[in-house]
Design a protein around this motif. Structure first.
Motif, PDB file in Angstrom:
ATOM      1  N   CYS A 102      36.770  33.044  28.192  1.00 11.87           N
ATOM      2  CA  CYS A 102      36.247  32.423  29.412  1.00 11.87           C
ATOM      3  C   CYS A 102      36.701  33.185  30.651  1.00 11.87           C
ATOM      4  O   CYS A 102      35.939  33.342  31.611  1.00 11.87           O
ATOM      5  N   PHE A 103      37.937  33.714  30.650  1.00 13.00           N
ATOM      6  CA  PHE A 103      38.397  34.477  31.807  1.00 13.00           C
ATOM      7  C   PHE A 103      37.652  35.805  31.905  1.00 13.00           C
ATOM      8  O   PHE A 103      37.268  36.233  32.994  1.00 13.00           O
ATOM      9  N   GLU A 104      37.445  36.469  30.780  1.00 16.04           N
ATOM     10  CA  GLU A 104      36.712  37.739  30.789  1.00 16.04           C
ATOM     11  C   GLU A 104      35.291  37.541  31.325  1.00 16.04           C
ATOM     12  O   GLU A 104      34.792  38.355  32.101  1.00 16.04           O
ATOM     13  N   LEU A 105      34.649  36.454  30.907  1.00 16.66           N
ATOM     14  CA  LEU A 105      33.305  36.158  31.417  1.00 16.66           C
ATOM     15  C   LEU A 105      33.343  35.895  32.923  1.00 16.66           C
ATOM     16  O   LEU A 105      32.502  36.390  33.679  1.00 16.66           O
ATOM     17  N   TYR A 106      34.313  35.109  33.371  1.00 18.38           N
ATOM     18  CA  TYR A 106      34.477  34.787  34.785  1.00 18.38           C
ATOM     19  C   TYR A 106      34.718  36.059  35.601  1.00 18.38           C
ATOM     20  O   TYR A 106      34.057  36.294  36.613  1.00 18.38           O
ATOM     21  N   ALA A 107      35.666  36.887  35.151  1.00 19.45           N
ATOM     22  CA  ALA A 107      35.997  38.107  35.883  1.00 19.45           C
ATOM     23  C   ALA A 107      34.822  39.082  35.887  1.00 19.45           C
ATOM     24  O   ALA A 107      34.525  39.717  36.913  1.00 19.45           O
ATOM     25  N   ALA A 108      34.133  39.203  34.758  1.00 19.22           N
ATOM     26  CA  ALA A 108      32.972  40.091  34.685  1.00 19.22           C
ATOM     27  C   ALA A 108      31.861  39.609  35.612  1.00 19.22           C
ATOM     28  O   ALA A 108      31.202  40.409  36.293  1.00 19.22           O
ATOM     29  N   SER A 109      31.649  38.304  35.657  1.00 16.29           N
ATOM     30  CA  SER A 109      30.622  37.742  36.536  1.00 16.29           C
ATOM     31  C   SER A 109      30.941  38.041  38.001  1.00 16.29           C
ATOM     32  O   SER A 109      30.062  38.471  38.764  1.00 16.29           O
ATOM     33  N   ARG A 110      32.173  37.836  38.396  1.00 13.96           N
ATOM     34  CA  ARG A 110      32.578  38.107  39.784  1.00 13.96           C
ATOM     35  C   ARG A 110      32.430  39.597  40.110  1.00 13.96           C
ATOM     36  O   ARG A 110      31.978  39.962  41.190  1.00 13.96           O
ATOM     37  N   MET A 126      51.358  51.064  32.182  1.00 11.52           N
ATOM     38  CA  MET A 126      50.693  50.054  31.399  1.00 11.52           C
ATOM     39  C   MET A 126      50.748  48.721  32.150  1.00 11.52           C
ATOM     40  O   MET A 126      51.762  48.362  32.724  1.00 11.52           O
ATOM     41  N   THR A 127      49.662  48.002  32.154  1.00 13.11           N
ATOM     42  CA  THR A 127      49.582  46.725  32.839  1.00 13.11           C
ATOM     43  C   THR A 127      50.273  45.648  32.013  1.00 13.11           C
ATOM     44  O   THR A 127      50.083  45.561  30.796  1.00 13.11           O
ATOM     45  N   GLU A 128      51.068  44.834  32.694  1.00 11.66           N
ATOM     46  CA  GLU A 128      51.773  43.756  32.013  1.00 11.66           C
ATOM     47  C   GLU A 128      50.790  42.638  31.657  1.00 11.66           C
ATOM     48  O   GLU A 128      49.908  42.294  32.444  1.00 11.66           O
ATOM     49  N   SER A 129      50.960  42.061  30.487  1.00 10.43           N
ATOM     50  CA  SER A 129      50.080  40.996  30.014  1.00 10.43           C
ATOM     51  C   SER A 129      50.224  39.740  30.868  1.00 10.43           C
ATOM     52  O   SER A 129      51.305  39.400  31.330  1.00 10.43           O
ATOM     53  N   THR A 130      49.120  39.079  31.075  1.00 11.39           N
ATOM     54  CA  THR A 130      49.115  37.791  31.778  1.00 11.39           C
ATOM     55  C   THR A 130      48.752  36.653  30.836  1.00 11.39           C
ATOM     56  O   THR A 130      48.850  35.494  31.204  1.00 11.39           O
ATOM     57  N   GLY A 131      48.282  36.997  29.648  1.00 15.98           N
ATOM     58  CA  GLY A 131      47.786  35.989  28.718  1.00 15.98           C
ATOM     59  C   GLY A 131      46.309  35.712  28.923  1.00 15.98           C
ATOM     60  O   GLY A 131      45.639  35.182  28.047  1.00 15.98           O
ATOM     61  N   LEU A 132      45.792  36.082  30.089  1.00 17.78           N
ATOM     62  CA  LEU A 132      44.373  35.829  30.383  1.00 17.78           C
ATOM     63  C   LEU A 132      43.450  36.739  29.591  1.00 17.78           C
ATOM     64  O   LEU A 132      42.317  36.364  29.288  1.00 17.78           O
ATOM     65  N   GLU A 133      43.939  37.945  29.267  1.00 17.28           N
ATOM     66  CA  GLU A 133      43.081  38.903  28.569  1.00 17.28           C
ATOM     67  C   GLU A 133      42.662  38.409  27.183  1.00 17.28           C
ATOM     68  O   GLU A 133      41.748  38.946  26.580  1.00 17.28           O
ATOM     69  N   GLN A 134      43.302  37.373  26.686  1.00 17.92           N
ATOM     70  CA  GLN A 134      42.934  36.810  25.384  1.00 17.92           C
ATOM     71  C   GLN A 134      41.953  35.651  25.506  1.00 17.92           C
ATOM     72  O   GLN A 134      41.528  35.097  24.510  1.00 17.92           O
ATOM     73  N   MET A 135      41.608  35.300  26.739  1.00 16.25           N
ATOM     74  CA  MET A 135      40.697  34.170  26.963  1.00 16.25           C
ATOM     75  C   MET A 135      39.292  34.700  27.271  1.00 16.25           C
ATOM     76  O   MET A 135      39.076  35.348  28.296  1.00 16.25           O
TER      77      MET A 135
END
Length: 151
Positions: A12-20, A1-10
């Motif tokens: 804006c980060f999901e949009l950024y990562a998906a765009s990249r 299981m991947t450790e949480s970074t806190g980013l998965e709840q943002m």
């Protein structure tokens, strides 16, 4: 299981990562065509419109002239577009595809559909996603920048 970074709840980060990630999917085909992703989306607008002013192109791409001008210079140097000053108003610059640029359209026309097929999404999922992203962009565009409103 991947450790949480806190980013998965943002969102804006999901949009950024998906765009990249999506841009990365385009990279091999665009590298072979000699284009970057920003050049590709610029050409898509030029292909769709045929002839467009720099101002309208910037508005369509949501790019300012400082970002758009060097991009257009590179496309012109590659022989893909032609820039012409307006005859009625020399401040207006028109962009149109060259024959070489138009030929590239046929080479890359099916690329978005091909890459959309690599995603594990149904056509309905893709339509919903596109609609939601469009709503997000529209809402974000009309939301005042907090820094500007704090002044």
């Amino acid at each position: 299981m991947t450790e949480s970074t806190g980013l998965e709840q943002m969102i804006c980060f999901e949009l950024y990562a998906a765009s990249r990630t999506m841009t990365g999917l385009y990279r091999p085909a665009l590298d072979a065509a000699g284009l970057t992703y920003p050049q590709f989306v610029t050409m898509r607008v030029v292909w769709h419109r045929g002839r467009i002013t720099v101002r309208d192109l910037g508005a369509a791409l949501n790019l300012d002239s400082g970002t758009l001008s060097p991009l257009l210079k590179r496309l012109e140097a590659q022989g893909l577009i032609r820039r012409e000053r307006g005859t009625d108003d020399e401040r207006v610059v028109w962009i149109s595809p060259t024959p070489q640029g138009a030929a590239l359209e046929h080479e890359l026309a099916d690329l978005p559909r091909q890459l959309g097929c690599t995603l594990d999404l149904t056509p309905e999922d893709l339509a919903t996603l596109q609609s939601l992203l469009s709503r997000v962009r529209g809402a974000a565009a009309t939301t005042p920048n907090r820094r500007e409103t704090a002044r």
